[in-house]
Every structure is written in C-alpha cells, then in structure tokens.
Design an enzyme around this catalytic site. Sequence first.
Site, PDB file in Angstrom:
ATOM      1  N   ASP A  31      49.456  -6.264 -54.937  1.00  0.00           N
ATOM      2  CA  ASP A  31      49.899  -7.619 -55.299  1.00  0.00           C
ATOM      3  C   ASP A  31      50.539  -8.252 -54.072  1.00  0.00           C
ATOM      4  O   ASP A  31      51.235  -7.570 -53.315  1.00  0.00           O
ATOM      5  CB  ASP A  31      50.924  -7.542 -56.449  1.00  0.00           C
ATOM      6  CG  ASP A  31      50.985  -8.834 -57.236  1.00  0.00           C
ATOM      7  OD1 ASP A  31      50.646  -8.813 -58.431  1.00  0.00           O
ATOM      8  OD2 ASP A  31      51.372  -9.876 -56.650  1.00  0.00           O
ATOM      9  N   TYR A 149      39.782 -24.472 -60.895  1.00  0.00           N
ATOM     10  CA  TYR A 149      40.116 -23.151 -61.436  1.00  0.00           C
ATOM     11  C   TYR A 149      38.956 -22.628 -62.277  1.00  0.00           C
ATOM     12  O   TYR A 149      38.467 -21.514 -62.081  1.00  0.00           O
ATOM     13  CB  TYR A 149      41.403 -23.268 -62.262  1.00  0.00           C
ATOM     14  CG  TYR A 149      41.869 -21.975 -62.876  1.00  0.00           C
ATOM     15  CD1 TYR A 149      42.110 -20.856 -62.092  1.00  0.00           C
ATOM     16  CD2 TYR A 149      42.077 -21.871 -64.255  1.00  0.00           C
ATOM     17  CE1 TYR A 149      42.550 -19.665 -62.662  1.00  0.00           C
ATOM     18  CE2 TYR A 149      42.516 -20.688 -64.829  1.00  0.00           C
ATOM     19  CZ  TYR A 149      42.749 -19.597 -64.030  1.00  0.00           C
ATOM     20  OH  TYR A 149      43.171 -18.424 -64.598  1.00  0.00           O
TER      21      TYR A 149
END
Length: 321
Positions: A31, A149
């Site tokens: 991450d 998106y």
Amino acid sequence: MKYLITGGAGFIGGYLAEALIAKGNQVTVIDDLSTGSMDNLAAIIDHPDLTFVEGDILSMDGLEAMAGQNDYIFHLAAAVGVELVVHDPIKTIETNIHGTERILKAASKFDKRILVASTSEVYGKSTNEQFSESDDLLIGPSSISRWSYACSKLLDEFFVMAYCQKANLQGTVVRLFNTVGPRQTGQYGMVVPRFVASAVTGEDITVYGTGEQTRCFCHVLDTVNALQQLADNPDSIGKLFNVGSHNKVSILQLAQQIIKQLNSSSKIVFIPYEQAYEKGFEDMLHRAPNTSLIKDFIGWEAERSLEQIIDDVAVYFNNRG
Ligand code: UDP
C-alpha cells in the site's frame, strides 16, 4: 496459503487481511498509504504472518517478485471515492490503468490466480432497476471527470478478460456496490461515515442534490466473505460478479434513519451537486445490484442490515471520540 493484497491498508483490504490471517494464512500487503492507513491494519500489524510493504504499484520495485512469491493476489489498490476522483482524475486514471497492467503482467508471468476489484460505477447512468453483469453500460462524457473512474475500471475489466483469453491468466473480477462499515473514512466523500460522524457530534448532515438518489449499502464483512469465497473457488476464473446488498435506501431516508437510530439532534441540509463536487457533476439516480449470479454460483448473499451497518459505524466513531 500465501496471499498478496495490493491496497491492503485500505478500508476493504484491512478487513480482508485480518480475515485471511485469522484463518492461518500468510499475507503480504502492499500500500502506498495515499488513501490507505496503518490504522486499518492495527489489529494485525505485529502478527508474524503479516508483511507490510509500503510502495506505489505504479512505480515500486519488487512488485513482480512479490506476485511470484504468493499463491493468490487480491488487487484492491485503486483510486477511492468520487470526491478524490473528481479532484485528481490524472492520478485516478494512472493508478487504475497502469497499476492494474503491472500486476496483471506479473500474475500472468507466474501463473498466479488474481481477483481484481472493479466497481458498480461502471454501470454509469443506466436506468435499470437492478444492474446485471451482462448489461450494456452507459457512461457519461469525458468532459466530466467523474466518469474517468468508471472508464478506467472498465478498462481494467477488459484487461483481465483479455489476459484470461489470450494469456491464460487465472483472473476473476468483482464489481463492488457501496461497501461500508467501521473504519471507512468520509474524507473522500463516502456518505455513510460522513452522515454518522455528523450525527454523533450533532452537526448538520449534508445531502447532495434532492436526496432522492438511492444506493444499496453492503457491510464490509459481507463483502470480504464474498471475495474469499470467490478466491477459494477455482471455477470463478474468467468470470465477473456483482457483490452488493439489497439494503436499498434513498440518501434522504439514510440521513433520516441515521438521525432516528442514533437519537441525534442533527439537522438535514441540502446543497447542490455543483457545490459538493464540480460544475456539471452527474450523479447516478439509482444503483442496485442483481446478485443472482454470485448467489447461484457460491450461495453468497449479504447478510447484514442497514441498521447493523449504522450501529457498527456509530460504535466506531463513538470509540474514536
Ligand atoms: N452524498 C451526500 N452527502 C455526502 C456524501 C455523499 O448526499 O456528504 C451522496 C452522493 O452524492 C451520492 C450518495 O450520497 O448520491 C452516495 O455517495 P458515496 O460517495 O458514498 O458513493 P457513490 O454511490 O457516489 O459511489
């Protein structure tokens, strides 16, 4: 088993990592902590079966090697939240397309199974009462950044399917519908944590538009169950599934239910979309999943009610003070 989770310090990834570790698996989380947070891994951060690697999937070294060292990959790293997407469309497109491309190449090279998280946003402005996996998709114009998106995630889906067909990738895609629960932050626009946080402090609850738009909210623990069951089933390879609940509610009703259930003194105020997001912003009026495919396939159905979701999120905010 050894699992790799990209975006594993995100809201969903943290719960998935916890669940996999609780079952005795080894988990490596990648991450970049841009929207993810170590708070999402707090319960397992010292666990010997968890390895955390801070890195951006777009540029980090070692991504390919990590894919090779694990048995299964959950690819959850992505731009998160409509607000973030509207404000940073370049990063959204780059992460969703190039990041996914890198991890698919790696999974394909080492012949590893992978589950890629897509989104119900891909259904766009469809007016169907329920959205099914084989539906046509109706996405808005490229001048409105919200749709970047949906388009970038849709391209990810095409990527997975193309790799499956042409490079023997063992890939599965899920379209997630409004996943919510404790630890989700309202910082990137998500409505449930925003409304609950306002309700527990007695601040105004801000509804965008008329509040007539509806959503189906799915508890993150239900979502994480679905992801694991699909991963456990090799017949999910090459397939795409909706993952969502039938807890359908309008955003105004949601605000009202939260105020009532939490006995809050908050007032509801309305602001236009343009003020909340950007000029020309287009919202989806209704968004509900048809989940018969996943139900028939593995018997999965979301179990937790909206009431439970609100309670769980409220406990989280109250505990945080
Ligand atoms: N919304 C709202 N107030 C907020 C945040 C969101 O009225 O403070 C609305 C938003 O416009 C949308 C719905 O709530 O119609 C769900 O928003 P969210 O960002 O949670 O998810 P989306 O369904 O847009 O992906």
